[in-house]
Write a protein that holds these residues in place. Structure first.
Motif, PDB file in Angstrom:
ATOM      1  N   ALA A 121     -11.697   0.875 -10.145  1.00 23.22           N
ATOM      2  CA  ALA A 121     -11.615   2.219  -9.545  1.00 23.22           C
ATOM      3  C   ALA A 121     -10.251   2.585  -8.990  1.00 23.22           C
ATOM      4  O   ALA A 121     -10.143   3.518  -8.201  1.00 23.22           O
ATOM      5  CB  ALA A 121     -12.692   2.402  -8.475  1.00 23.22           C
ATOM      6  N   PHE A 122      -9.197   1.894  -9.433  1.00 26.61           N
ATOM      7  CA  PHE A 122      -7.836   2.358  -9.147  1.00 26.61           C
ATOM      8  C   PHE A 122      -7.435   3.330 -10.242  1.00 26.61           C
ATOM      9  O   PHE A 122      -7.738   3.106 -11.426  1.00 26.61           O
ATOM     10  CB  PHE A 122      -6.843   1.190  -9.128  1.00 26.61           C
ATOM     11  N   ARG A 123      -6.728   4.368  -9.889  1.00 33.30           N
ATOM     12  CA  ARG A 123      -6.289   5.342 -10.876  1.00 33.30           C
ATOM     13  C   ARG A 123      -5.027   4.829 -11.571  1.00 33.30           C
ATOM     14  O   ARG A 123      -4.033   4.538 -10.902  1.00 33.30           O
ATOM     15  CB  ARG A 123      -6.039   6.701 -10.213  1.00 33.30           C
ATOM     16  N   LEU A 177      -2.734  12.028  -2.614  1.00 36.85           N
ATOM     17  CA  LEU A 177      -2.601  11.069  -3.701  1.00 36.85           C
ATOM     18  C   LEU A 177      -1.946   9.813  -3.142  1.00 36.85           C
ATOM     19  O   LEU A 177      -0.801   9.841  -2.696  1.00 36.85           O
ATOM     20  CB  LEU A 177      -1.744  11.641  -4.835  1.00 36.85           C
ATOM     21  N   ILE A 178      -2.682   8.716  -3.153  1.00 36.48           N
ATOM     22  CA  ILE A 178      -2.161   7.432  -2.683  1.00 36.48           C
ATOM     23  C   ILE A 178      -1.325   6.819  -3.800  1.00 36.48           C
ATOM     24  O   ILE A 178      -1.773   6.697  -4.930  1.00 36.48           O
ATOM     25  CB  ILE A 178      -3.323   6.493  -2.309  1.00 36.48           C
ATOM     26  N   GLU A 179      -0.107   6.418  -3.468  1.00 35.29           N
ATOM     27  CA  GLU A 179       0.788   5.811  -4.443  1.00 35.29           C
ATOM     28  C   GLU A 179       1.138   4.399  -3.969  1.00 35.29           C
ATOM     29  O   GLU A 179       1.736   4.221  -2.919  1.00 35.29           O
ATOM     30  CB  GLU A 179       2.048   6.667  -4.603  1.00 35.29           C
ATOM     31  N   ASN A 180       0.759   3.404  -4.771  1.00 38.79           N
ATOM     32  CA  ASN A 180       0.906   2.002  -4.384  1.00 38.79           C
ATOM     33  C   ASN A 180       2.091   1.365  -5.105  1.00 38.79           C
ATOM     34  O   ASN A 180       2.048   1.186  -6.329  1.00 38.79           O
ATOM     35  CB  ASN A 180      -0.364   1.222  -4.710  1.00 38.79           C
ATOM     36  N   SER A 207       0.802  -1.212   0.000  1.00 37.27           N
ATOM     37  CA  SER A 207       0.000   0.000   0.000  1.00 37.27           C
ATOM     38  C   SER A 207       0.839   1.268   0.000  1.00 37.27           C
ATOM     39  O   SER A 207       0.421   2.285  -0.527  1.00 37.27           O
ATOM     40  CB  SER A 207      -0.929  -0.001   1.216  1.00 37.27           C
ATOM     41  N   LEU A 208       2.013   1.205   0.592  1.00 36.66           N
ATOM     42  CA  LEU A 208       2.801   2.426   0.701  1.00 36.66           C
ATOM     43  C   LEU A 208       4.286   2.135   0.661  1.00 36.66           C
ATOM     44  O   LEU A 208       4.737   1.033   0.971  1.00 36.66           O
ATOM     45  CB  LEU A 208       2.438   3.220   1.957  1.00 36.66           C
ATOM     46  N   GLU A 209       5.032   3.134   0.282  1.00 29.97           N
ATOM     47  CA  GLU A 209       6.468   2.994   0.068  1.00 29.97           C
ATOM     48  C   GLU A 209       7.199   2.545   1.316  1.00 29.97           C
ATOM     49  O   GLU A 209       8.132   1.734   1.243  1.00 29.97           O
ATOM     50  CB  GLU A 209       7.044   4.323  -0.433  1.00 29.97           C
ATOM     51  N   SER A 210       6.823   3.047   2.461  1.00 29.47           N
ATOM     52  CA  SER A 210       7.550   2.707   3.684  1.00 29.47           C
ATOM     53  C   SER A 210       7.480   1.222   3.990  1.00 29.47           C
ATOM     54  O   SER A 210       8.423   0.647   4.555  1.00 29.47           O
ATOM     55  CB  SER A 210       7.036   3.525   4.865  1.00 29.47           C
ATOM     56  N   ASP A 211       6.379   0.553   3.622  1.00 29.36           N
ATOM     57  CA  ASP A 211       6.295  -0.894   3.821  1.00 29.36           C
ATOM     58  C   ASP A 211       7.248  -1.622   2.882  1.00 29.36           C
ATOM     59  O   ASP A 211       7.931  -2.575   3.282  1.00 29.36           O
ATOM     60  CB  ASP A 211       4.860  -1.385   3.594  1.00 29.36           C
ATOM     61  N   VAL A 265       2.468   1.343  -9.205  1.00 31.61           N
ATOM     62  CA  VAL A 265       1.655   0.647 -10.197  1.00 31.61           C
ATOM     63  C   VAL A 265       0.238   1.205 -10.304  1.00 31.61           C
ATOM     64  O   VAL A 265      -0.362   1.187 -11.373  1.00 31.61           O
ATOM     65  CB  VAL A 265       1.632  -0.873  -9.913  1.00 31.61           C
ATOM     66  N   THR A 266      -0.307   1.706  -9.197  1.00 31.04           N
ATOM     67  CA  THR A 266      -1.628   2.345  -9.205  1.00 31.04           C
ATOM     68  C   THR A 266      -1.623   3.503  -8.220  1.00 31.04           C
ATOM     69  O   THR A 266      -0.781   3.577  -7.326  1.00 31.04           O
ATOM     70  CB  THR A 266      -2.758   1.382  -8.779  1.00 31.04           C
ATOM     71  N   THR A 267      -2.585   4.392  -8.399  1.00 37.82           N
ATOM     72  CA  THR A 267      -2.797   5.459  -7.423  1.00 37.82           C
ATOM     73  C   THR A 267      -4.280   5.497  -7.069  1.00 37.82           C
ATOM     74  O   THR A 267      -5.114   4.874  -7.706  1.00 37.82           O
ATOM     75  CB  THR A 267      -2.354   6.834  -7.958  1.00 37.82           C
ATOM     76  N   SER A 268      -4.574   6.263  -6.041  1.00 37.06           N
ATOM     77  CA  SER A 268      -5.950   6.495  -5.632  1.00 37.06           C
ATOM     78  C   SER A 268      -5.947   7.778  -4.807  1.00 37.06           C
ATOM     79  O   SER A 268      -4.930   8.482  -4.747  1.00 37.06           O
ATOM     80  CB  SER A 268      -6.496   5.307  -4.825  1.00 37.06           C
ATOM     81  N   VAL A 269      -7.058   8.087  -4.188  1.00 40.81           N
ATOM     82  CA  VAL A 269      -7.116   9.203  -3.253  1.00 40.81           C
ATOM     83  C   VAL A 269      -7.888   8.744  -2.020  1.00 40.81           C
ATOM     84  O   VAL A 269      -8.711   7.833  -2.096  1.00 40.81           O
ATOM     85  CB  VAL A 269      -7.800  10.455  -3.858  1.00 40.81           C
TER      86      VAL A 269
END
Length: 344
Positions: free
Chosen positions: A288-290, A247-250, A90-94, A117-121
């Motif tokens: 619904a993933f950006r 902006l969520i960055e996965n 889900s996130l870079e830190s992981d 690979v995908t983004t969301s909000v």
């Protein structure tokens, strides 16, 4: 062994007319470990399509297994021995935890999309008709409003939720002309006031949505892509995208140590490359993933609302600063939870 399916024939079937039957080809296997939210996109669309495409191109039969859990829990599981060949978190830190553990050894942020690979909000879900009149972040702090989001201790999605609240507070503070220190205080105060209204903190974003679907809570803070497909299916919810949100960055990466040991690096790299292509990106978008593929994103430009005050982790100073500011021992979220626990 999980890695290779070996077909054993009985002694009676080994010989026909004194001729040995040729060995059945191995079926190579890949394990994808991912955070819980994109489960349907991977299992219903993306993985079957990739397996079929690989078979058509190479003649080889492959099998992609999956493991889904909260992002932070998934990262810890991989470090603890889960033999994942690809990690979609889900996130870079992981994902950086896998780098620190020498499991991911290549520069996973290379390339035009920096490993995302995908983004969301981060969005808000409310009951049909919005009975509590929720419009913005301040409404979540009103008396009598029950809020849901998962625990940042286990869920990457929850971290994004908290970051969205805090970052929105910074934006709102600056819009009011507050100096930086006062805007930071306002953001911390907003986070604390909303945390006071949090009814349940589940382990993952998916569990939090399930709790909301059981009728608990007035508003859920979650990914846009958790809510939009359910609303399309007729669920009695409404989607609110605040003007100020993150902006969520996965990220995704091949887990080098495992992929090399299992001799599936070529397969793992091909799968990750496929996920950036138009076919997979369209599948993500339909769930619904950006998309991060530019051409795919243009095709879905009218599908996704663009928040006017959208911000990124980079704008907040990067992951190390954000983690310290919010989730460290003296972080705003950590202190808010501790203070509320002492009050009860």
């Amino acid at each position: 062994m999980r890695r290779t399916i070996v077909h054993l024939l009985t002694a009676a079937s080994l010989f026909i007319s004194s001729q040995a039957v040729p060995a059945v080809a191995e079926t190579r296997e890949l394990l994808l470990a991912a955070y819980s939210v994109p489960k349907e996109a991977y299992e219903k669309r993306i993985i079957p399509a990739f397996e079929q495409q690989w078979k058509q191109k190479t003649g080889e039969t492959i099998r992609i297994h999956t493991s889904f859990a909260a992002s932070g829990a998934q990262a810890r599981a991989i470090i603890g021995g889960l033999e994942a060949d690809v990690a979609a978190l889900s996130l870079e830190s992981d994902l950086q935890q896998l780098v620190k553990g020498n499991l991911v050894t290549h520069d996973w942020k290379q390339g035009p999309r920096k490993g995302v690979v995908t983004t969301s909000v981060v969005a808000l879900g409310v009951r049909k008709g919005n009975p509590k009149g929720i419009k913005n972040w301040e409404d979540l702090a009103k008396p009598g409003v029950e809020v849901l989001y998962p625990s940042p201790k286990t869920s990457g999605g929850a971290m994004w939720d908290v970051i969205a609240i805090y970052g929105a507070g910074l934006k709102l503070g600056k819009q009011r002309g507050l100096p930086d220190s006062a805007a930071e205080q306002y953001a911390s105060d907003l986070l604390k006031r909303i945390q006071r209204n949090v009814k349940v903190m589940d382990k993952s974003g998916r569990e939090s949505v399930t709790t909301f679907e059981r009728g608990v809570g007035d508003v859920i803070v979650t990914y846009e892509n958790e809510l939009a497909p359910r609303i399309t299916q007729g669920r009695p919810y409404e989607l609110i995208i605040p003007a100020e949100t993150v902006l969520i960055e996965n990220p995704i990466a091949v887990v080098d140590r495992n992929a090399d040991r299992h001799r599936v690096r070529d397969l793992a790299e091909a799968f990750v490359s496929y996920l950036y292509g138009d076919d997979a990106q369209r599948a993500f978008a339909e769930f619904a993933f950006r998309p991060t593929n530019e051409s795919t994103a243009k095709s879905f430009a009218t599908t996704f609302v663009q928040p006017p005050a959208l911000f990124t982790i980079a704008e907040l100073g990067g992951w190390d600063k954000v983690f310290s500011t919010l989730f460290g021992q003296e972080g705003s979220w950590t202190k808010a939870v501790e203070e509320l626990a002492r009050a009860h």
